[in-house]
Design an enzyme around this catalytic site. Sequence first.
Site, PDB file in Angstrom:
ATOM      1  CE  LYS A 123      -3.295  -0.401   2.969  1.00 25.29           C
ATOM      2  NZ  LYS A 123      -4.087  -0.378   4.231  1.00 25.29           N
ATOM      3  CE  LYS A 127      -3.381  -3.490   9.852  1.00 20.14           C
ATOM      4  NZ  LYS A 127      -3.559  -2.451   8.838  1.00 20.14           N
ATOM      5  CB  THR A 175      -9.632   5.309   5.869  1.00 18.44           C
ATOM      6  OG1 THR A 175      -8.487   5.407   6.725  1.00 18.44           O
ATOM      7  CG2 THR A 175      -9.674   3.939   5.218  1.00 18.44           C
ATOM      8  CG  ASN A 216     -12.504   6.497  10.710  1.00 21.10           C
ATOM      9  OD1 ASN A 216     -11.875   6.523   9.657  1.00 21.10           O
ATOM     10  ND2 ASN A 216     -12.690   7.550  11.464  1.00 21.10           N
ATOM     11  CB  SER A 255      -0.628   7.860   8.836  1.00 26.39           C
ATOM     12  OG  SER A 255      -1.660   7.433   9.674  1.00 26.39           O
TER      13      SER A 255
END
Length: 428
Positions: free
Chosen positions: A92, A104, A188, A219, A356
Amino acid sequence: MSSTVFDDAVNRLSRIGEQTGCSKLVIDALSHANAMLKVHVEVRMDDGHTRYFPGYRCQHNNILGPTKGGIRFHPDVGAQEVQALALWMTLKCAVVDIPFGGAKGGVSVDPKALSPMELERLSRSYVRAMADFIGPERDIPAPDVYTNARIMGWMMDEYEKITRVKNPAVITGKPIALGGSLGRDDATGRGAYLCIKALEQRDCLTPEETTVAVQGFGNGGYHVARLLANDGYKVVAISDSQGGIYRQQGLDVKSVYQQKQDHKELKAVYCDGSVCETVDHDTLSNSELLTKDVDILIPAALDSVITCDNASDIQARYIVEIANGPITSDADAVLKDKGVIVIPDILANAGGVTVSYFEWVQNRTGYRWSKTKVREELKEVMSNAFKRANTLVQEKGLDFRDAVYAVALERLSNAIEAHGTPDYFNGA
Ligand code: GLU
């Protein structure tokens, strides 16, 4: 041994890598995670007992920069899933061309069963266990499933207490008051929305005639539904972990959201001041939502919800993956044969990690950006990534998944091969 979600992620990577001419050296490098830390997160519960929850952090690959990726709190979190999610973060970040690798983390816990104080202790304890593994130039966590800005704030605070320096860049998705970025909260959903706007232009869609179903109203799901509804799209189905609602004429997304905030349930209740009325709607299960006759299906909950068992029942023309990994690799071919256009997770949900990155840049430079600047930069990043993929779709006949993997693999290959290929070492 049965195949895991990480095996599935590697299979897809190998298949697309081979088809798009990526070298075996690169596929091998990306098929192995750099590092994985498993801990037991110790939490003093409100009744005085201590419980130990399995916690994980996987740093998949850092060739393009420090590793980056969220932390999820969910009962199903496990080592294989965390590794797959970390691999997808590597791809990504490469798709949107930001200087991060992929990571992650997660804790296997049901956060809904914890009190607010237990949740704070869990969050702080996770950071104590991981403090030597993460860092603003090493590995930077962020929110993911069932974690949010407040939890990021506790985590940053705990990290700063351990290191005894102010270090807001150690984590992103923080509250604005603690160094978070404007525009991170809806990033997002906005990233996915920008992809759909690009499709709208490409395929001449008319919002008022385009129906949308959203699985997952967290979200990402909420904001994409809100932004699409604002533009006239007909959001006809929405679900959360308990189930969903459907209304053919379209749902009022903000009212549904308000109802969920106030009463923790999904219901089409529209209020004017204190006068509320329930409008006619049907209920449906999460799996029924996936196969509804809509134009755009947005899975925005968990991975592996569209498999070869239900892929042939999908009726949507487009699937925009806000969740990470909602389609298993064996379902890719079924959907392709049916002509479904899939905008894959590593592009569709990249808006979150992109903002981010902006937050990390602001923290490191000590300079704040306006919301307008954040949104403009996000638009630029997303539209460049979409255009690049779409060019491969149109010129090489690839589907979107193969195209974005090809873009990511090219960037990663350039970096991996810059260290030397077998030809170089063999003197060829
Ligand atoms: N958890 C989000 C994702 O899967 C955001 C990651 C980040 O901001 O680092 O993309």
